[in-house]
Design an enzyme around this catalytic site. Structure first.
Site, PDB file in Angstrom:
ATOM      1  N   HIS A   1      44.562  45.284  45.979  1.00 62.05           N
ATOM      2  CA  HIS A   1      43.271  44.990  46.600  1.00 62.05           C
ATOM      3  C   HIS A   1      42.316  46.166  46.447  1.00 62.05           C
ATOM      4  CE1 HIS A   1      46.085  46.544  49.643  1.00 62.05           C
ATOM      5  NE2 HIS A   1      45.049  47.197  50.157  1.00 62.05           N
ATOM      6  N   PHE A   2      41.039  45.822  46.406  1.00 58.03           N
ATOM      7  CA  PHE A   2      39.966  46.807  46.297  1.00 58.03           C
ATOM      8  C   PHE A   2      39.192  46.791  47.613  1.00 58.03           C
ATOM      9  CE2 PHE A   2      41.028  45.494  42.066  1.00 58.03           C
ATOM     10  CZ  PHE A   2      40.903  46.624  41.280  1.00 58.03           C
TER      11      PHE A   2
END
Ligand code: 5GP
Length: 137
Positions: free
Chosen positions: A102-103
């Site tokens: 995830h960012f």
């Protein structure tokens, strides 16, 4: 390490757990962080099952970063912020807690991160911020 398809983000992708979503297509989902490090903290995840950025096929990584940019552009306008920290933790040793890549998009400064105790955000306030981002997309 094997990908755990019961991790929280895999379950959010399958709609088994709720999330305040701002963007979704066939390959990527963006939703509000439940314990925001700043107002508007948003997570962008590929739907491809991968634990870290290092496990993500390059095509999926390339597409995801395009959506990261698109969401960041919308956040900048919608939330009227000057700077956004893009954070990506790969591996528990780096501090990654959810084993699905995830960012983080955090409208804040790197100098402010980690200064405040993390706690559940006000869900109504988070929903209102999500609506602003969605309207800009
Ligand atoms: P990491 O530390 O793995 O880079 O970040 C995981 C992020 O996921 C944290 O910022 C945390 O607040 C967020 N998070 C953990 N569980 C949930 C959840 O169930 N829903 C949402 N929306 N965010 C979550």
């Amino acid at each position: 390490m094997l990908y755990d398809d019961q991790n929280i983000f895999a379950r959010i992708i399958r709609n088994e757990l709720p999330a305040i979503k701002v963007y979704e297509d066939e390959q990527v989902l963006a939703f509000m962080d439940i314990m925001p490090q700043a107002e508007g903290h948003t997570l962008v995840i590929p739907k491809t099952p991968a634990i870290t950025l290092l496990d993500l096929p390059p095509d999926a990584a390339a597409y995801t970063i395009q959506i990261v940019q698109k969401i960041a552009q919308a956040m900048k306008v919608a939330l009227d912020v000057q700077g956004i920290v893009l954070m990506q933790l790969s591996g528990a040793s780096a501090g990654q807690t959810v084993p699905h890549v995830h960012f983080h998009l955090i409208p804040s400064s790197v100098h402010e991160l980690g200064k405040h105790a993390l706690c559940m955000g006000d869900q109504e306030r988070i929903k209102a911020l999500a609506e602003k981002i969605k309207a800009e997309l």
